[in-house]
Design an enzyme around this catalytic site. Structure first.
Site, short mmCIF file in Angstrom:
data_model
loop_
_atom_site.label_atom_id
_atom_site.label_comp_id
_atom_site.label_asym_id
_atom_site.label_seq_id
_atom_site.Cartn_x
_atom_site.Cartn_y
_atom_site.Cartn_z
N GLY A 1 0.94 -1.08 0.04
CA GLY A 1 0.02 0.05 -0.13
C GLY A 1 0.85 1.15 0.20
O GLY A 1 2.14 1.02 0.06
N LYS B 1 0.66 0.01 7.45
CA LYS B 1 1.13 -1.35 7.24
C LYS B 1 2.13 -1.66 8.65
O LYS B 1 1.96 -2.71 8.93
CB LYS B 1 2.02 -1.26 6.16
N GLU C 1 -7.08 32.86 -9.81
CA GLU C 1 -7.99 32.00 -8.90
C GLU C 1 -9.33 32.09 -9.27
O GLU C 1 -10.01 31.12 -9.23
CB GLU C 1 -7.44 32.38 -7.57
#
Length: 677
Positions: free
Chosen positions: A227, A233, A451
């Site tokens: 992953g 993990k 923006e």
């Protein structure tokens, strides 16, 4: 009940060094024959004249040792100068020493004094055994000490396996068992329900192996946790160490690598030997790609023989000629594509457990875990926070919770509020706010229209991601940003990808519409659009001229190849189609902004005034989105389709139980005939 005897501690050889050192210091500091002082020859002569000296001994014609009369020892100043070795007993001597000058002159004086003052004298020869031995052994001891120090440093430090040069081939694995376990359990692992279920099953294999072996099943040899970084993990493996009541050996892939040849393979052998001796047991190798990379794929052949030897030994231990019963290997990596095929085949790593980025309901559970130690107020909405963090891993969420607490403490708050979490998201995603950055009015106006262009196009196209807010406050490397809330979907259509490209090109298009010229501010937008366009054409097969072809290599073998899987003519065609796709999307974006230029100006002016605007401000200027009802209807249709599919699957399963197939009937009939016979 008898008390348990404490285990005997091993003898420490440093005590011998300490005893020898104390003995040497004692020999130098204490005179066991009595204390003596150093005097001059003239002082000795005055003592002789006064009749205080009983005898003088000349050692090696260099040193004179003076012995006084008992009467002189009781008088001043000798009774204060001379130290007594025991309480109440006079010092036996010598009481004074001095170095003689010319031997011939002193010999003549002694003869004269012996006649005139009845002085006794004699000559002796003494050998310094201790000094000779020390001068012989000291260089050897220094050399041995330096050698021991260097070997200890080269072998990885003191203590445990590998602490000495002769133990360098021993495993460095950290052992967790019933006495020494971790505090992490499966309850601390939020989300990851599928991965957690598979890992719990592995623990169950070792706790109750007979439950599976009675049915003829074989216990898996290993499981590989795969992953992205930060998805949990290693945390999952720590939970296994905390839950399993069997020995758990934990180490990193880099622990096998050493400067000496053959050490990695030796450590693999020693690790599995320890695990077999304590079977059933679990071995966890974190970042296994450090030793598990595909063999023969390096640019310089022959330069990685040591790593390949380590990998070969690991392959042999996991599934070789010998048996490996009762030992399960867990491993974690975020680069499964580079692992050797022999390592991930069935029989070695039988299972690949995918630990993906958490979904919205999993992020909610992760937030619950990390919010426990924080003091929060009533404004915190966990559902809202989970929806505001799409694509965030468990480590990102933990970082956000910590940043929110730091921001609240920085503002002298007693509790962490919702606004602190929003600021933490901005801090983690966009970087630190740069309030002291100098920006001219012209540049600020350009940034505002840039923006505003992103925000306007994302509002006016159908499938762009929903907008959260727009800001022109510099953060990190960006001068402004438009924040979106990506929809968590599993597949994406061509129309959705094109609309997202238009929204990304909205900033540059707004500059061209308003100022008639463009700037370098669209770098990140162009990078995103170019990668997306190439993926649409050459990976996903969404182009008519290229057709239903994909040049993506999921095995990762193309990384080591200098040639492309298509011809130069196809490469030219791909470049042309990508260019056409981007330019078509750009022209469409420019046209959208020209049609809504007055609203774009209003939005940019409000952005210049407030510096941060939200979704409500866009709705006030542009009105309600014309595609909102259509999108809601599409989502309802998809949910209805999912429900119909689930009902059909349940109905099909019930039908199979009620009406067995022809083959099942044959089996039942055969069984019935055998019973009748």
């Amino acid at each position: 009940m008898a008390a348990k005897k404490s285990p005997k501690k091993p003898f420490n050889f440093y005590w011998i060094y300490a005893i020898v050192g104390v003995a040497l210091i004692s020999l130098n500091l204490f005179n066991w024959q009595g204390g003596n002082s150093v005097i001059t020859p003239s002082e000795f002569e005055s003592m002789v004249v006064n009749g205080e000296v009983n005898e003088v001994v000349i050692v090696n014609h260099k040193t004179a040792k003076v012995y006084l009369n008992p009467e002189a020892l009781e008088n001043e100043p000798h009774n204060k100068k001379i130290k007594s070795p025991s309480f109440g007993m006079p010092a036996a001597g010598p009481h004074y020493t001095f170095e003689i000058g010319s031997g011939d002159v002193f010999d003549a004086d002694l003869k004269t004094w012996s006649k005139d003052y009845d002085l006794k004298y004699k000559y002796t020869t003494e050998e310094d055994w201790f000094g000779g031995i020390l001068s012989l052994l000291l260089p050897i001891l220094i050399f041995v000490g330096i050698w021991y120090f260097i070997m200890k440093r080269m072998s990885g430090g003191a203590g445990g396996a590998g602490g000495q040069i002769f133990n360098i081939g021993k495993s460095k694995a950290q052992l967790f068992d019933k006495e020494k376990g971790t505090n992490v359990t499966f309850e601390d692992v939020a989300g990851l329900e599928g991965a957690k279920e598979e890992v719990q099953e592995i623990v169950d294999f070792l706790k109750k192996p007979q439950k599976y072996t009675d049915l003829g099943a074989k216990i898996p040899r290993g499981a590989l946790l795969v992953g992205p970084p930060g998805t949990g993990k290693t945390l999952l493996a720590r939970a296994v160490a905390g839950e399993a009541k069997v020995p758990f050996y934990s180490l990193s892939g880099s622990d096998f690598v050493e400067m000496f040849v053959g050490v990695g393979a030796s450590r693999v052998r020693d690790l599995f030997k320890q695990a077999k001796d304590k079977a059933p047991s679990i071995i966890f190798i974190d970042e296994i790609d450090a030793i598990g990379r595909a063999r023969g794929k390096g640019m310089a052949q022959g330069s990685n023989d040591e790593r390949e030897n380590t990998l070969n030994q690991l392959l042999t231990e996991m599934d070789g000629f010998g048996t490996n019963t009762g030992v399960i290997v867990l491993a974690a990596t975020n680069r499964a594509d580079v692992l050797d095929r022999a390592l991930v085949r069935p029989g070695r790593f039988d299972r690949q457990i995918h630990v993906d980025l958490p979904e919205v309901h999993e992020r909610k559970e992760i937030f619950k875990v990390h919010l426990k130690p924080l003091k929060t107020d009533d404004s915190i909405d966990i559902d809202f926070l989970a929806k505001q963090t799409p694509g965030f891993s468990g480590a990102d969420i933990a970082n956000i919770c910590n940043e929110a607490a730091l921001i609240a403490a920085r503002h002298d708050k007693k509790k962490v509020s919702k606004q602190d979490f929003l600021d933490a998201v901005d801090r983690v995603v966009g970087g630190l706010e740069k309030k002291n950055k100098l920006i001219s009015d012209h540049e600020k106006k350009t940034i505002a229209f840039h923006e505003a262009g992103h925000a306007a196009v994302s509002w006016l196209v159908k499938y762009a991601n929903p907008l959260i807010k727009v800001t022109i406050i510099p953060r990190g490397r960006s001068l402004g940003a438009a924040w979106y809330l990506p929809e968590e979907r599993q597949i994406t259509t061509t129309e959705q990808l094109v609309d997202e490209m238009c929204a990304a090109l909205g900033g540059r298009a707004a500059e061209e519409v308003m100022f008639g010229k463009i700037s370098t501010g669209a770098l990140s937008d162009l990078e995103k659009v170019t990668k997306q366009a190439y993926a649409m054409v050459s990976v996903y097969g969404l182009n008519d001229k290229i057709g239903n072809r994909s040049y993506y290599d999921s095995s990762g073998q193309s990384d080591y190849s200098f040639s492309k899987p298509y011809s130069d003519k196809t490469a030219e065609l791909i470049d042309n189609e990508v260019s056409a796709l981007i330019e078509t999307s750009y022209k469409r974006t420019v046209q959208i902004l020209k049609d809504n230029k007055d609203k774009l100006i209003l939005l940019a002016e409000k952005l210049l005034e407030k510096e941060v605007i939200f979704r409500d401000d866009l709705e006030a200027i542009f009105g309600k989105s014309m595609f909102e009802d259509e999108l809601i209807a599409e989502k309802k249709v998809s949910k209805k389709a999912e429900a119909i599919i689930e009902q059909a699957e349940v109905l099909e399963a019930e039908t199979e139980v009620a009406n067995p197939t022809t083959e099942d009937k044959k089996v039942d009939d055969t069984t019935a005939d055998e019973n009748n016979a």
